[in-house]
Design a protein around this motif. Sequence first.
Motif, PDB file in Angstrom:
ATOM      1  N   ALA A   1       0.782  -1.124   0.340  1.00 13.88           N
ATOM      2  CA  ALA A   1      -0.173   0.167   0.177  1.00 13.88           C
ATOM      3  C   ALA A   1       0.526   1.670  -0.149  1.00 13.88           C
ATOM      4  N   LEU A   2       1.904   0.792   0.640  1.00 19.25           N
ATOM      5  CA  LEU A   2       3.010   2.502   0.712  1.00 19.25           C
ATOM      6  C   LEU A   2       3.887   3.183  -0.702  1.00 19.25           C
ATOM      7  N   ALA A   3       4.117   2.015  -1.519  1.00 21.07           N
ATOM      8  CA  ALA A   3       4.319   1.495  -2.116  1.00 21.07           C
ATOM      9  C   ALA A   3       3.212   2.501  -3.842  1.00 21.07           C
ATOM     10  N   ARG A   4       1.919   2.036  -3.863  1.00 17.74           N
ATOM     11  CA  ARG A   4       0.859   2.192  -4.379  1.00 17.74           C
ATOM     12  C   ARG A   4       0.537   4.068  -4.040  1.00 17.74           C
TER      13      ARG A   4
ATOM     14  N   LEU B   1      -3.703  10.912   0.935  1.00 20.70           N
ATOM     15  CA  LEU B   1      -2.114  11.790   0.424  1.00 20.70           C
ATOM     16  C   LEU B   1      -2.595  13.123   0.661  1.00 20.70           C
ATOM     17  N   ILE B   2      -4.216  13.297   0.732  1.00 23.32           N
ATOM     18  CA  ILE B   2      -4.951  14.348   0.848  1.00 23.32           C
ATOM     19  C   ILE B   2      -4.872  15.298   1.904  1.00 23.32           C
ATOM     20  N   ASP B   3      -4.944  14.284   2.827  1.00 26.29           N
ATOM     21  CA  ASP B   3      -5.243  15.085   4.488  1.00 26.29           C
ATOM     22  C   ASP B   3      -4.055  15.012   4.917  1.00 26.29           C
TER      23      ASP B   3
ATOM     24  N   GLU C   1      -7.618  -0.111  -3.315  1.00 31.74           N
ATOM     25  CA  GLU C   1      -7.657   0.710  -1.948  1.00 31.74           C
ATOM     26  C   GLU C   1      -7.049   2.356  -2.595  1.00 31.74           C
ATOM     27  N   ASP C   2      -7.347   2.832  -3.585  1.00 26.55           N
ATOM     28  CA  ASP C   2      -6.379   3.829  -4.294  1.00 26.55           C
ATOM     29  C   ASP C   2      -7.233   4.938  -4.077  1.00 26.55           C
ATOM     30  N   ALA C   3      -9.030   4.625  -3.958  1.00 33.53           N
ATOM     31  CA  ALA C   3      -9.053   5.896  -3.809  1.00 33.53           C
ATOM     32  C   ALA C   3      -9.356   6.467  -2.031  1.00 33.53           C
TER      33      ALA C   3
ATOM     34  N   LEU D   1      -6.696   6.669 -12.723  1.00 35.51           N
ATOM     35  CA  LEU D   1      -5.426   6.569 -11.748  1.00 35.51           C
ATOM     36  C   LEU D   1      -5.792   5.109 -11.145  1.00 35.51           C
ATOM     37  N   ARG D   2      -6.906   5.240 -10.650  1.00 39.05           N
ATOM     38  CA  ARG D   2      -7.849   4.143  -9.552  1.00 39.05           C
ATOM     39  C   ARG D   2      -7.935   2.979 -10.585  1.00 39.05           C
TER      40      ARG D   2
END
Length: 633
Positions: A514-517, A552-554, A544-546, A538-539
Amino acid sequence: MGSEATRSPLSIAVIGHVNHGKTALVRALTGMETDRLAEEKARGLSITLGYAWRDYPAGTVDFLDAPGHEDFIRAMVMGTTGAQAALLVVSATEGVARQTREHLRVAQWLGLRAGIVAITKADLLTHGAEASVRTRIASELEGTFLAAAPMVFCSARTGANLAALHDAVAALVDRRPGGDAARGAILPLDRVFTVAGSGTVVTGTLQGGPLRSGARAVLMPSERQVALRQLQVHGQAVGDAAPGGRVAASLRGVSADEVQPGEILCAPGVLTPSLFVDVELTLSPESARPLKSTQEVRVLWGAGQDLAKVRLMQEEPLAPGGRALAQLRFSSPVAAFAGQPAVLRRPSPAETIGGAVVLDPVAPRLRGRPHARRALLAAIAAGDLGRIADLLATRDGGALSARDAARLSRRPLAEVHAELSAFEPLDGDLLALPVAVAAAREAYLARLAEAHRDAPARAWLQISAIRGQFGRTTSRDLLDQMERRLAADGVIRVRGGQVALASHDPLAALSPAALARLRDLEDQVRQGGAAPPEVGGLRTPGSEDAALVQLLIDLGVLVALRNHALRQTLVFHVDALDEALANLRAAFPAPTEFATGAARAALGTSRKFIVPILEFLDARGDTVREGDFRRIV
């Protein structure tokens, strides 16, 4: 400016049965006529409240001549309100009569505890009759506040023994009995009229604190603002009027027809209008029947009267001779103060049924079972500040208003702060028990930690969701203060309506995959620069992309901006927005102005992206828009 009032006068309510010689006695004591109306002189009895005064060695006495006839009981209450003592007038030939007893009860309900008994018309007694009259009257006064008062036989007609009565009055002036519960200047208005050159004039007996000529004041319960144009005491202009005596005030900012007798003139902030007033009731032993909840009563207080419905704080009706806590409910706002006495009458058939003392003049509407409210009112009645503070804090989620505690305990605010030094100060005048602050802090951090455990990959939590778990058990003011302190201490982070533990790292909760994604998604948006790709494209479906994009926004790495015209949300990398600002600064150095199209060309992007970018820079304070043009700050 007139002379300054240096010492409070002593107001004495002259009470007693009709035709027992009250007005004649006041005239004999002061040389002043209190019956001013033609009807009063024609009928030989007082209809309205009369006033006279006399100077004694220790101070001035204002005599308030109350009508003795039962039809004018409101005027009698007006005369007794604000008085510190009573002069009970009893005819030597008639003795204690019906209105004598009612006036005594009313005076006691209104808080009088000192006075003199004047036995008038003593010149009409036969030789040797004085002893039996004294015994009979003393027997009638047993159990009243005048049971031990000096009793003076005298005659207003002949002047016999008036010197002894003057001596008794002078002794009262020396002793200065009583004092009222009001905090701050309060003037119940018993007369309103117009005087040429002075405008609207109001009069009353001043309570609580001094009034100053030229100061601002408020009419209650209307809350109309006025100015005190001039003050007079005993016909002389004064700069300050001291509480305890009669005062006339000319008002600026209101006409006479806009003010009614019964209203209250007070200093700003002293009174607050309310529909609900909590009281302690005393029902007269002579009441014709018990008092029940929902029954209507006429409340006589100050110079006014108001109709109210009674809500007893007990299941059973109040029996004659009993006491009870109750709430008075009014159809329109009234203004009162804690400790203010009142007289209660049944509207029909008219009957004086008891008295009341105001415990909370700005009470919350009583709902359901009143156990907690009853405990608070018992503490108020006992004057127990510590207990009042504890109960207020318990009721209001751990915090209390120091001003509320001062108002309900009838103490100065500084004294309340000194006595409640164990309480922790919050913002404004709020106080909280340290144990309540510690408990709220512990519970808040525990709920925040639990929410992070439930959603470890979320950088922020909604403050409203955390606070919602407290319900009404914790004061909102206490939570506000605690959040500010936790943020200042570096324990939590607060951003808008969001909160997080400072120690919380959402990245630590991600798996290596997940961290790599997450890094891959970030790189793709960064590479788009000022024209980023659609995040939705991109998703990967079912991934879990969303959630990763939201993280990243948070974290502030990505920024979601809205294109309102296209009704689209676009996501930029924060580095791209900073780079856009640098490019605009290079292309349009201050104070050069540029239009949206020029900015779009400078950044090599489209209108779809340039409008949200410029609006973001405007909001961040990097650019300033003036019409169709902008400039770099």
